[in-house]
Scaffold this motif. Structure first.
Motif, PDB file in Angstrom:
ATOM      1  N   SER A 149     -11.667   5.034  -0.557  1.00 41.11           N
ATOM      2  CA  SER A 149     -11.570   5.247   0.888  1.00 41.11           C
ATOM      3  C   SER A 149     -11.046   6.643   1.141  1.00 41.11           C
ATOM      4  O   SER A 149     -10.043   7.046   0.551  1.00 41.11           O
ATOM      5  N   CYS A 166       0.841  -1.193   0.000  1.00 39.20           N
ATOM      6  CA  CYS A 166       0.000   0.000   0.000  1.00 39.20           C
ATOM      7  C   CYS A 166       0.874   1.240   0.000  1.00 39.20           C
ATOM      8  O   CYS A 166       1.923   1.260   0.630  1.00 39.20           O
ATOM      9  N   GLU A 222      -3.181  -1.846  -1.823  1.00 36.27           N
ATOM     10  CA  GLU A 222      -3.722  -0.868  -2.761  1.00 36.27           C
ATOM     11  C   GLU A 222      -3.712  -1.484  -4.165  1.00 36.27           C
ATOM     12  O   GLU A 222      -2.648  -1.615  -4.773  1.00 36.27           O
ATOM     13  N   GLY A 274      -9.714  -5.377   2.261  1.00 38.28           N
ATOM     14  CA  GLY A 274     -10.987  -4.921   2.867  1.00 38.28           C
ATOM     15  C   GLY A 274     -12.114  -4.886   1.873  1.00 38.28           C
ATOM     16  O   GLY A 274     -11.956  -5.175   0.704  1.00 38.28           O
ATOM     17  N   LEU A 305      -8.888  -4.559  13.454  1.00 35.15           N
ATOM     18  CA  LEU A 305      -8.212  -5.204  12.322  1.00 35.15           C
ATOM     19  C   LEU A 305      -6.936  -4.461  11.961  1.00 35.15           C
ATOM     20  O   LEU A 305      -6.402  -4.625  10.873  1.00 35.15           O
ATOM     21  N   ILE A 322     -17.935   3.917   8.288  1.00 39.34           N
ATOM     22  CA  ILE A 322     -17.735   2.533   8.740  1.00 39.34           C
ATOM     23  C   ILE A 322     -17.246   2.547  10.182  1.00 39.34           C
ATOM     24  O   ILE A 322     -16.335   3.317  10.519  1.00 39.34           O
TER      25      ILE A 322
HETATM   26  N1  SAM Z   1      -6.188   0.437  -0.272  1.00 40.96           N
HETATM   27  C1  SAM Z   1      -7.561   0.259  -0.543  1.00 40.96           C
HETATM   28  C2  SAM Z   1      -8.385   1.332   0.127  1.00 40.96           C
HETATM   29  O1  SAM Z   1      -7.800   2.212   0.760  1.00 40.96           O
HETATM   30  O2  SAM Z   1      -9.595   1.309  -0.020  1.00 40.96           O
HETATM   31  C3  SAM Z   1      -8.128  -1.130  -0.245  1.00 40.96           C
HETATM   32  C4  SAM Z   1      -7.712  -1.782   1.038  1.00 40.96           C
HETATM   33  S1  SAM Z   1      -8.200  -0.969   2.510  1.00 40.96           S
HETATM   34  C5  SAM Z   1      -7.547  -2.065   3.724  1.00 40.96           C
HETATM   35  C6  SAM Z   1      -9.928  -1.299   2.470  1.00 40.96           C
HETATM   36  C7  SAM Z   1     -10.799  -0.538   3.423  1.00 40.96           C
HETATM   37  O3  SAM Z   1     -10.627  -1.034   4.715  1.00 40.96           O
HETATM   38  C8  SAM Z   1     -10.557   0.951   3.502  1.00 40.96           C
HETATM   39  O4  SAM Z   1     -11.774   1.617   3.314  1.00 40.96           O
HETATM   40  C9  SAM Z   1     -10.090   1.138   4.916  1.00 40.96           C
HETATM   41  O5  SAM Z   1     -10.448   2.386   5.418  1.00 40.96           O
HETATM   42  C10 SAM Z   1     -10.807   0.017   5.622  1.00 40.96           C
HETATM   43  N2  SAM Z   1     -10.224  -0.326   6.908  1.00 40.96           N
HETATM   44  C11 SAM Z   1      -8.925  -0.488   7.204  1.00 40.96           C
HETATM   45  N3  SAM Z   1      -8.775  -0.822   8.496  1.00 40.96           N
HETATM   46  C12 SAM Z   1     -10.018  -0.876   9.031  1.00 40.96           C
HETATM   47  C13 SAM Z   1     -10.527  -1.182  10.319  1.00 40.96           C
HETATM   48  N4  SAM Z   1      -9.716  -1.492  11.316  1.00 40.96           N
HETATM   49  N5  SAM Z   1     -11.870  -1.147  10.508  1.00 40.96           N
HETATM   50  C14 SAM Z   1     -12.700  -0.831   9.485  1.00 40.96           C
HETATM   51  N6  SAM Z   1     -12.278  -0.566   8.240  1.00 40.96           N
HETATM   52  C15 SAM Z   1     -10.958  -0.572   8.017  1.00 40.96           C
END
Ligand code: SAM
Length: 375
Positions: A166, A67, A112, A375, A240, A235
């Protein structure tokens, strides 16, 4: 008190309404002759049904755990990628097996996903696949949007249906403090606008809210949804993250978000479009704009879960909070046939966990954090 609030599930496995949530996949079933109508028909399940009666039709595939952001609530900032990536044709072969068993929706994620140079090609190849109903796949992507400005149109042309970006703040300084990347806000805003211009609609913006970090952005996001013609979805923060930040108190709950927005812009709840929809949807009293709230902590929706995940290194995860992973790619590498791989997928999904146990005594964090699961 806070904990008991956090533990109230929205629907329970095995509860009456759950059985109505099943989304069937059309199977060819011979019509019973009238004289046999008294004999109860055997229960027919599509292949991807778990042992709790949930039909799985939604596959999330991480195509990298690299990422380019180090969001403070997700990553420690000291860990890089932890797991290997597969070649494009290997993802394709695995995804095709899932689709042949009843998956209708594929979401590409990461890490990412825009960091994969062959992403557009992957989307183009996936668009050729057909569901059991003979329809093209519903193809979606989740991204931080940093590289989206130049990729939005090529992705749309390759067949991508929808994108979720995001974004955890609508003011540049807060956004850059969260992502730890200078100039990130203007890059993502340009990406959002490019996606909208490319017709990747409805465009969803996901915002993870943490008390004391970015909960001052709630009202700003409500205005952003209206001004930018996007669907903003808040959210609840789940345990996590790579580090140890999560506490029940840091979670900004659905109730609180609704109260906060409602004070300045009255909200009206919209009906769900499908039973397995994770977001509760709202519009404003003048009908302009939409926001959603995804509340896996305070109002868990495990009873309607239709998802399964494939990690970047080809392991099946049947729940975000799984303690075990299932090495599908390992079997492919050791020469398993498609029939054997299909049987493995079906058996693995049968064992999908009933629900998560966030906030309960003895809760264990999953074996991977969000960025490494997808995610
Ligand atoms: N890099 C991409 C992005 O930013 O959307 C995809 C992967 S990212 C891990 C996917 C989503 O998971 C993002 O919307 C991020 O905000 C969310 N996310 C990450 N950690 C989280 C958590 N502990 N609880 C809830 N959502 C989480």
């Amino acid at each position: 008190m806070m904990l008991s609030l956090l533990l109230r599930p929205r629907s329970r496995i095995g509860a009456g309404p759950f059985n109505r949530l099943r989304k069937g996949i059309r199977l060819k079933v011979p019509m019973a002759a009238p004289s046999l109508s008294a004999i109860p028909a055997p229960a027919i399940h599509p292949p991807l049904t778990d042992s709790h009666g949930r039909v799985i039709h939604d596959l999330r595939v991480s195509i990298t755990d690299r990422c380019n952001y180090k969001c403070v609530y997700c990553r420690t900032g000291e860990m890089g990628a932890q797991y290997p990536e597969l070649a494009l044709d290997e993802y394709l072969r695995l995804i095709e097996l899932f689709v042949g068993l009843g998956i209708t929706k594929v979401r590409l994620t990461g890490g990412e996903p825009l960091l994969r140079r062959d992403l557009v090609e992957l989307v183009r190849e996936l668009k050729r696949l057909r569901t059991l109903d003979g329809e093209p796949l519903d193809l979606a992507l989740t991204t931080n949007g940093h590289l989206l400005e130049s990729l939005a149109q090529p992705l749309k042309d390759a067949g991508l249906n929808r994108i979720t970006v995001s974004m955890d703040a609508v003011d540049a300084a807060t956004f850059e403090r969260i992502t730890r990347i200078e100039g990130s806000f203007s890059k993502v805003l340009a990406g959002v606008r490019a996606a909208r211009a490319a017709g990747l609609m409805p465009l969803k913006i996901n915002c993870v809210l943490l008390r004391g970090f970015n909960d001052d952005q709630i009202e700003g996001f409500a205005r952003f949804a209206r001004d930018e013609h996007v669907v903003v979805r808040f959210i609840e923060f789940m345990p996590l993250e790579e580090g140890r930040l999560w506490t029940p108190e840091i979670v900004v709950t659905l109730r609180e978000i609704l109260d906060r927005i409602g004070r300045t812009l009255p909200l009206v709840e919209l009906p769900p479009r499908e039973a397995s929809e994770t977001a509760r949807r709202y519009t404003f009293s003048d009908g302009v704009g939409e926001i959603g709230i995804i509340a896996p902590v305070s109002q868990a929706f495990c009873g309607a879960c239709s998802r399964v995940r494939l990690t970047s290194d080809g392991k099946i995860r049947t729940c975000l909070f799984s303690q075990v992973e299932h090495d599908l790619y390992g079997r492919l590498r050791s020469g398993a046939s498609n029939d054997e791989l299909r049987a493995y997928i079906v058996g693995t999904i049968r064992g999908k966990e009933a629900r998560h146990h966030i906030g309960e005594p003895g809760f264990l964090k999953p074996s991977r954090s969000m960025v490494h699961i997808g995610g």
